[in-house]
Design a protein around this motif. Structure first.
Motif, PDB file in Angstrom:
ATOM      1  N   VAL A 206      45.386 -37.579  -7.214  1.00  0.00           N
ATOM      2  CA  VAL A 206      45.170 -36.093  -7.950  1.00  0.00           C
ATOM      3  C   VAL A 206      43.849 -36.692  -9.312  1.00  0.00           C
ATOM      4  O   VAL A 206      42.966 -35.613  -8.999  1.00  0.00           O
ATOM      5  N   GLY A 207      43.796 -38.054  -9.151  1.00  0.00           N
ATOM      6  CA  GLY A 207      42.610 -37.403 -10.637  1.00  0.00           C
ATOM      7  C   GLY A 207      42.956 -37.029 -11.712  1.00  0.00           C
ATOM      8  O   GLY A 207      42.025 -36.479 -12.256  1.00  0.00           O
ATOM      9  N   PHE A 208      44.356 -37.195 -12.294  1.00  0.00           N
ATOM     10  CA  PHE A 208      44.166 -36.248 -13.859  1.00  0.00           C
ATOM     11  C   PHE A 208      44.604 -37.062 -14.330  1.00  0.00           C
ATOM     12  O   PHE A 208      45.535 -37.894 -14.304  1.00  0.00           O
ATOM     13  N   MET A 209      44.148 -36.846 -16.077  1.00  0.00           N
ATOM     14  CA  MET A 209      44.316 -38.642 -16.724  1.00  0.00           C
ATOM     15  C   MET A 209      44.112 -38.900 -16.154  1.00  0.00           C
ATOM     16  O   MET A 209      44.911 -40.804 -16.458  1.00  0.00           O
ATOM     17  N   THR A 210      42.668 -39.979 -15.498  1.00  0.00           N
ATOM     18  CA  THR A 210      43.413 -41.210 -14.572  1.00  0.00           C
ATOM     19  C   THR A 210      42.985 -42.241 -16.022  1.00  0.00           C
ATOM     20  O   THR A 210      43.459 -43.389 -15.631  1.00  0.00           O
ATOM     21  N   ARG A 211      41.577 -42.164 -16.386  1.00  0.00           N
ATOM     22  CA  ARG A 211      41.761 -43.221 -17.744  1.00  0.00           C
ATOM     23  C   ARG A 211      42.848 -43.854 -18.336  1.00  0.00           C
ATOM     24  O   ARG A 211      43.428 -44.846 -18.444  1.00  0.00           O
ATOM     25  N   LEU A 212      43.688 -42.867 -18.997  1.00  0.00           N
ATOM     26  CA  LEU A 212      45.163 -42.641 -19.763  1.00  0.00           C
ATOM     27  C   LEU A 212      45.677 -43.276 -18.188  1.00  0.00           C
ATOM     28  O   LEU A 212      46.516 -44.750 -18.317  1.00  0.00           O
ATOM     29  N   ALA A 213      46.151 -43.620 -17.157  1.00  0.00           N
ATOM     30  CA  ALA A 213      47.277 -44.001 -15.993  1.00  0.00           C
ATOM     31  C   ALA A 213      46.389 -45.098 -15.695  1.00  0.00           C
ATOM     32  O   ALA A 213      47.282 -45.893 -15.504  1.00  0.00           O
ATOM     33  N   ALA A 214      44.792 -45.340 -15.700  1.00  0.00           N
ATOM     34  CA  ALA A 214      44.727 -46.607 -15.338  1.00  0.00           C
ATOM     35  C   ALA A 214      44.797 -47.478 -16.448  1.00  0.00           C
ATOM     36  O   ALA A 214      44.948 -48.881 -15.935  1.00  0.00           O
ATOM     37  N   PHE A 215      44.507 -47.061 -17.613  1.00  0.00           N
ATOM     38  CA  PHE A 215      44.790 -48.056 -18.519  1.00  0.00           C
ATOM     39  C   PHE A 215      46.294 -48.642 -19.106  1.00  0.00           C
ATOM     40  O   PHE A 215      46.716 -49.747 -18.738  1.00  0.00           O
ATOM     41  N   TRP A 216      47.618 -47.846 -18.374  1.00  0.00           N
ATOM     42  CA  TRP A 216      48.475 -48.157 -18.063  1.00  0.00           C
ATOM     43  C   TRP A 216      48.877 -48.836 -16.710  1.00  0.00           C
ATOM     44  O   TRP A 216      49.905 -50.270 -17.182  1.00  0.00           O
ATOM     45  N   GLY A 217      48.249 -48.890 -16.155  1.00  0.00           N
ATOM     46  CA  GLY A 217      48.015 -49.720 -15.030  1.00  0.00           C
ATOM     47  C   GLY A 217      48.498 -50.867 -14.770  1.00  0.00           C
ATOM     48  O   GLY A 217      47.919 -52.022 -14.574  1.00  0.00           O
ATOM     49  N   ALA A 218      46.909 -51.311 -15.820  1.00  0.00           N
ATOM     50  CA  ALA A 218      46.164 -52.306 -16.417  1.00  0.00           C
ATOM     51  C   ALA A 218      47.348 -52.550 -17.004  1.00  0.00           C
ATOM     52  O   ALA A 218      47.090 -54.625 -17.089  1.00  0.00           O
ATOM     53  N   PHE A 219      48.033 -52.319 -17.679  1.00  0.00           N
ATOM     54  CA  PHE A 219      49.027 -53.069 -18.950  1.00  0.00           C
ATOM     55  C   PHE A 219      50.083 -53.679 -18.030  1.00  0.00           C
ATOM     56  O   PHE A 219      50.375 -54.575 -17.956  1.00  0.00           O
ATOM     57  N   LEU A 220      50.441 -53.018 -17.353  1.00  0.00           N
ATOM     58  CA  LEU A 220      51.863 -53.409 -16.173  1.00  0.00           C
ATOM     59  C   LEU A 220      51.200 -54.387 -15.324  1.00  0.00           C
ATOM     60  O   LEU A 220      52.228 -55.510 -15.326  1.00  0.00           O
ATOM     61  N   MET A 221      49.739 -54.348 -15.174  1.00  0.00           N
ATOM     62  CA  MET A 221      49.782 -55.389 -14.064  1.00  0.00           C
ATOM     63  C   MET A 221      49.401 -56.870 -15.843  1.00  0.00           C
ATOM     64  O   MET A 221      49.410 -58.535 -14.749  1.00  0.00           O
ATOM     65  N   LEU A 222      48.386 -56.361 -16.789  1.00  0.00           N
ATOM     66  CA  LEU A 222      48.724 -57.968 -17.286  1.00  0.00           C
ATOM     67  C   LEU A 222      50.563 -58.356 -17.413  1.00  0.00           C
ATOM     68  O   LEU A 222      50.207 -59.356 -17.484  1.00  0.00           O
ATOM     69  N   LEU A 223      51.506 -57.426 -17.735  1.00  0.00           N
ATOM     70  CA  LEU A 223      53.387 -58.080 -17.716  1.00  0.00           C
ATOM     71  C   LEU A 223      52.794 -58.278 -16.624  1.00  0.00           C
ATOM     72  O   LEU A 223      53.866 -59.819 -16.708  1.00  0.00           O
ATOM     73  N   PHE A 224      52.262 -58.089 -15.528  1.00  0.00           N
ATOM     74  CA  PHE A 224      53.547 -58.656 -13.846  1.00  0.00           C
ATOM     75  C   PHE A 224      52.342 -60.195 -14.259  1.00  0.00           C
ATOM     76  O   PHE A 224      52.877 -60.522 -13.222  1.00  0.00           O
ATOM     77  N   TYR A 225      51.157 -60.282 -14.486  1.00  0.00           N
ATOM     78  CA  TYR A 225      50.308 -60.913 -14.608  1.00  0.00           C
ATOM     79  C   TYR A 225      50.900 -63.039 -15.076  1.00  0.00           C
ATOM     80  O   TYR A 225      51.665 -63.398 -14.857  1.00  0.00           O
ATOM     81  N   LEU A 226      50.991 -62.365 -16.213  1.00  0.00           N
ATOM     82  CA  LEU A 226      51.980 -62.983 -17.221  1.00  0.00           C
ATOM     83  C   LEU A 226      53.634 -63.216 -16.277  1.00  0.00           C
ATOM     84  O   LEU A 226      54.340 -65.268 -16.891  1.00  0.00           O
ATOM     85  N   GLY A 227      54.481 -62.486 -16.447  1.00  0.00           N
ATOM     86  CA  GLY A 227      55.546 -62.594 -15.677  1.00  0.00           C
ATOM     87  C   GLY A 227      56.190 -62.986 -14.180  1.00  0.00           C
ATOM     88  O   GLY A 227      56.498 -64.160 -14.294  1.00  0.00           O
ATOM     89  N   ASN A 228      54.558 -63.613 -13.438  1.00  0.00           N
ATOM     90  CA  ASN A 228      54.812 -64.024 -11.915  1.00  0.00           C
ATOM     91  C   ASN A 228      53.609 -65.088 -11.841  1.00  0.00           C
ATOM     92  O   ASN A 228      53.180 -65.515 -11.279  1.00  0.00           O
TER      93      ASN A 228
END
Length: 184
Positions: free
Chosen positions: A104-126
């Motif tokens: 919906v494009g709401f709080m997009t930067r906040l959502a993208a930050f947490w998405g990037a953070f999760l992907m960093l954790l997945f990158y390190l875990g995988n």
């Protein structure tokens, strides 16, 4: 179709990069936001509806098996009961909320930050560098950061409206400049 040349310029560490965007770029930025939103929303909903998501086994085993440089940290997280309980709620519902925010494009930067953070954790875990250091998790992390950098929530998203919402006669982002870190 109207064509308009948009120039970009940024200086970092004494180096300046410049470029031009094509008028179609806005559609590709929107596509990236929607793609990541749908992917995360679907992944989160699947985990929530299954009711069987449990991160303990992954945290304790996968990073070690993959040779992750931070495997010991993941094992410690997986052996800490309260942390596993937190992750078992935070990951599925985080994916749902990140996905919804992007769709919906709401709080997009906040959502993208947490998405990037999760992907960093997945990158390190995988961790698997058999084919180089760049894999899908790393690429998705960069997509999330691009969505944030381009202010993709302003493209057919609610952030454009929220930013202009007036508070005491001023648009929200002028009255409260810190909101630019959440919206856009």
């Amino acid at each position: 179709m109207a064509t308009q040349e948009i120039r970009l310029q940024s200086t970092l560490g004494g180096y300046t990069a410049t470029g031009k965007l094509h008028s179609l770029s806005v559609w590709f930025i929107l596509a990236l936001r929607l793609m990541m939103g749908i992917a995360f929303f679907q992944s989160g909903v699947d985990k929530v509806l299954s009711g069987s998501f449990n991160a303990a086994g992954y945290l304790q085993n996968a990073p070690t098996a993959n040779g992750s440089p931070v495997a010991d940290l993941f094992v410690t997280m997986g052996e800490t009961a309260w942390f596993v309980d937190f992750v078992n709620i935070a990951v599925p519902w985080g994916e749902v909320l990140i996905g919804l925010g992007l769709i919906v494009g709401f709080m997009t930067r906040l959502a993208a930050f947490w998405g990037a953070f999760l992907m960093l954790l997945f990158y390190l875990g995988n961790w698997d560098i058999a084919h180089g250091y760049i894999n899908g998790d790393f690429a998705y992390m960069l997509v999330f950061l691009s969505v944030a950098a381009f202010g993709a929530g302003r493209i057919l998203g609610l952030d454009a409206r929220v930013e202009q919402y007036e508070v005491d006669g001023q648009p929200l982002v002028e009255r409260y400049p810190w909101t630019r870190y959440l919206l856009g």
